[in-house]
Scaffold this motif. Sequence first.
Motif, PDB file in Angstrom:
ATOM      1  N   GLU A   2      34.518  44.549  64.228  1.00 29.22           N
ATOM      2  CA  GLU A   2      33.639  44.373  65.385  1.00 29.22           C
ATOM      3  C   GLU A   2      33.101  42.952  65.516  1.00 29.22           C
ATOM      4  O   GLU A   2      32.963  42.427  66.614  1.00 29.22           O
ATOM      5  CB  GLU A   2      32.471  45.358  65.290  1.00 29.22           C
ATOM      6  N   GLU A   3      32.753  42.348  64.381  1.00 29.59           N
ATOM      7  CA  GLU A   3      32.122  41.030  64.416  1.00 29.59           C
ATOM      8  C   GLU A   3      33.188  39.926  64.486  1.00 29.59           C
ATOM      9  O   GLU A   3      34.253  40.033  63.877  1.00 29.59           O
ATOM     10  CB  GLU A   3      31.270  40.820  63.167  1.00 29.59           C
ATOM     11  N   PRO A   4      32.889  38.857  65.223  1.00 29.70           N
ATOM     12  CA  PRO A   4      33.849  37.746  65.302  1.00 29.70           C
ATOM     13  C   PRO A   4      34.206  37.168  63.932  1.00 29.70           C
ATOM     14  O   PRO A   4      35.363  36.830  63.672  1.00 29.70           O
ATOM     15  CB  PRO A   4      33.115  36.706  66.168  1.00 29.70           C
ATOM     16  N   ALA A   5      33.232  37.067  63.034  1.00 33.17           N
ATOM     17  CA  ALA A   5      33.479  36.469  61.717  1.00 33.17           C
ATOM     18  C   ALA A   5      34.417  37.333  60.882  1.00 33.17           C
ATOM     19  O   ALA A   5      35.263  36.814  60.145  1.00 33.17           O
ATOM     20  CB  ALA A   5      32.161  36.250  60.976  1.00 33.17           C
ATOM     21  N   GLU A   6      34.271  38.677  61.002  1.00 32.23           N
ATOM     22  CA  GLU A   6      35.154  39.525  60.197  1.00 32.23           C
ATOM     23  C   GLU A   6      36.557  39.552  60.796  1.00 32.23           C
ATOM     24  O   GLU A   6      37.550  39.633  60.072  1.00 32.23           O
ATOM     25  CB  GLU A   6      34.582  40.923  60.048  1.00 32.23           C
ATOM     26  N   ARG A   7      36.655  39.451  62.137  1.00 35.04           N
ATOM     27  CA  ARG A   7      37.978  39.382  62.744  1.00 35.04           C
ATOM     28  C   ARG A   7      38.669  38.083  62.347  1.00 35.04           C
ATOM     29  O   ARG A   7      39.860  38.063  62.023  1.00 35.04           O
ATOM     30  CB  ARG A   7      37.866  39.477  64.275  1.00 35.04           C
ATOM     31  N   ARG A  47      35.179  46.991  55.893  1.00 38.36           N
ATOM     32  CA  ARG A  47      34.772  45.663  55.447  1.00 38.36           C
ATOM     33  C   ARG A  47      34.984  45.497  53.939  1.00 38.36           C
ATOM     34  O   ARG A  47      35.378  44.426  53.458  1.00 38.36           O
ATOM     35  CB  ARG A  47      33.316  45.424  55.822  1.00 38.36           C
ATOM     36  N   THR A  62      27.097  36.021  58.528  1.00 38.74           N
ATOM     37  CA  THR A  62      26.819  36.748  59.787  1.00 38.74           C
ATOM     38  C   THR A  62      27.123  38.239  59.735  1.00 38.74           C
ATOM     39  O   THR A  62      26.698  38.981  60.624  1.00 38.74           O
ATOM     40  CB  THR A  62      27.645  36.129  60.927  1.00 38.74           C
ATOM     41  N   VAL A  63      27.846  38.698  58.708  1.00 37.63           N
ATOM     42  CA  VAL A  63      28.267  40.107  58.680  1.00 37.63           C
ATOM     43  C   VAL A  63      27.537  40.839  57.567  1.00 37.63           C
ATOM     44  O   VAL A  63      27.533  40.395  56.409  1.00 37.63           O
ATOM     45  CB  VAL A  63      29.789  40.227  58.484  1.00 37.63           C
ATOM     46  N   SER A 106      31.491  32.090  56.661  1.00 39.33           N
ATOM     47  CA  SER A 106      30.976  32.622  57.936  1.00 39.33           C
ATOM     48  C   SER A 106      30.792  34.131  57.861  1.00 39.33           C
ATOM     49  O   SER A 106      29.820  34.684  58.397  1.00 39.33           O
ATOM     50  CB  SER A 106      31.932  32.273  59.078  1.00 39.33           C
ATOM     51  N   PHE A 107      31.715  34.808  57.186  1.00 41.48           N
ATOM     52  CA  PHE A 107      31.620  36.261  57.056  1.00 41.48           C
ATOM     53  C   PHE A 107      30.318  36.647  56.361  1.00 41.48           C
ATOM     54  O   PHE A 107      29.558  37.491  56.844  1.00 41.48           O
ATOM     55  CB  PHE A 107      32.822  36.781  56.274  1.00 41.48           C
TER      56      PHE A 107
END
Length: 691
Positions: A605-610, A667, A653-654, A649-650
């Motif tokens: 869902e999150e941009p950082a995890e993608r 995750r 922000t995640v 980043s992950f």
Amino acid sequence: MGRTLLLEIGTEELPASFVARALEAMPELCAKGLAGARIAHGPMRALGTPRRLALHVADVADAQADVDELVMGPPKSVAFDAAGALTKAGEAFAKKLGKAPERRRDRRPPKGPYVAVRRDEKGRPSAEVLPDVLARLCAQVPFQKSMRWGAGEVAFGRPVQWIVALHGETLIPLEFAGVASGRETLGHRFLAPAPLRVESADAWLDVLRAAHVLADPDERRARMHEALLERARATGGELIEDTFLLDECLSLVEEPHVVAGRFEEAYLTLPEEVIVAVMRGHQRYFAVRDAQTKALLPRYLTVANTANDPVRIARGNDRVLRARLADARFFVDDDRKTALSERALRLAGVVFQNKLGTVAEKVQRVGALAESLAPASVPRASVALAAQLAKSDLVSLIVGEFPELQGLMGRYYALAEGVDPVVADAIRDHYLPKGAGDEVPGEHVAALVAVADRLDTLVGCFGIGLVPSGSADPFALRRAALGVVRIALEGPMDVDLRAALAHAAAGYARQEKRLAPAAETLAKLDAFFRARLEAFYGERHAPDLVAAVLAAWDGGSVRDLDARMRAVAEVRLLPQFGALSVAFKRAWNIAKDVVDAPVDAALLEEPAERALAERFAGLRPTLDAAIEAGHYAQALGLVASELRGPIDSFFETVFVMVEREELKQNRLRLLGGIARTVNRVAHFHLLVTPG
């Protein structure tokens, strides 16, 4: 400032090994004695010759240190009975401290009331305390064997003849072995036999030096070595350096004198190693070689305690050496009458180890193992022949007389029989490396036999429970394991320890030897090799790095392990390593128990995890290929350059541990996949993070 303390124990001539061991132990014994007596001191040295053992201690205080302390005794319930009277334990404590019972008092530490006594003691003069300290030290000097003499009960390395004990200029009165201390010492037995008076501890060395005794071993060694070098040059050659002989002769003389001798040139037809072994082993003679051609000269040097008649000394030495060399020539000539292949058959009558069979059976196992390890480029016939002949010279006359020539004489006899030089060299070199400073075998055939020989011994000994413990290692298994490691890293071949050890165990099974189950033996050997490798690499890398790499290594290829060590050491120097290490450690800690499974892209869902998932998915095939090929530096370099930003980043922000279970597990699978990939090289979570 204190004064110099001297203790000299004069004896009849002590064996060289006795002197070395005693001088090694005496400083520690003295330090403990002075510490127990509360006497401060400066540096100390053990000095000695075949006729004396001495301690020279600087700045020994004139008095004991004062004492003012509270000494805890037994619990109050143990020190007093119900009526308040001292028990035997209480009386013993009071007596030990020298305090009357009425001076006792209670202390109440956390565990309850204890008896305590204030100990305030003025230090006694050292002159009153040192006699007991030095007498106890004399009784504690260790020897391989001690003896008693006369009517006395005291045991010492050799009968004690005199004792000098001085603190500065003050005589320390003591008695040991029926000998009272005094100021008189003895110089050289032949060159200065009269008694010598020593006025002070500081004058002792000079008094002896003037009487042809160099009591300082370092001074004696330097004088002896220089005399050997000069005499070798005078004979038109150069000294063959020999540390062992220097150590031996050091404790055989009080003032070194070098005498040169010679032997007949006809004996130079013997192998050089044989001539040197005869001179070195039997006579303690130093060999000399031509300075230009480096060929052995028919000359030798011997260290004597006196050289009043050097011509006569040399004549007697020549006569003895001639007889020894004649014996050696007979041994060699007789040995050459029997071919090595025939001599190998006699190994069936030589026991390797009672439970492991004969040397002939070992040779059979080593040959099969060496062949199984040989790459296709190495002729198996050469490997088989080298293994068959490697131990043949053990039943030769010359090796029976000089065991240190094993391998060397096998090579000599093999070349004389026309055996392939590669095979002949393997007979000599399969014993390498013998020590830390030795080279490893440089040719494949020798390296294969060397590794097989060591692994066979390791498997056999571990299989019957002969595992090294403490300092006990009668089969030198630690050295054998380190030898295999060094051959794999420095020699012409890698070693897959896991596969090679399994092959070695199979060799014993084929001979139906009663060993512990193979799986149990191999597990112990895996742990044993890991311990040796931990020590080996611990001298080159930080302990946490070594632990991290060993945790990821499968116990197989030694060179693979080395490549991992170098790669992790290299990536550790990168500026981004600290942050990357923290991220990997965090990823491992939270995802280590998650089952390895594909990441569901629909749950990202999150941009950082993608971004992290996409970067890792694109990089993973390249990482897997690099790791599979053993290109660990390349793999870790890619991780550092490609994943550092996305993973930072992950974590910024995640939030991983969300309530929604399927999202959390997805995750965790992402982090677990990254951590497991990196852990294939080294367990980064075991690395200590800088700062």
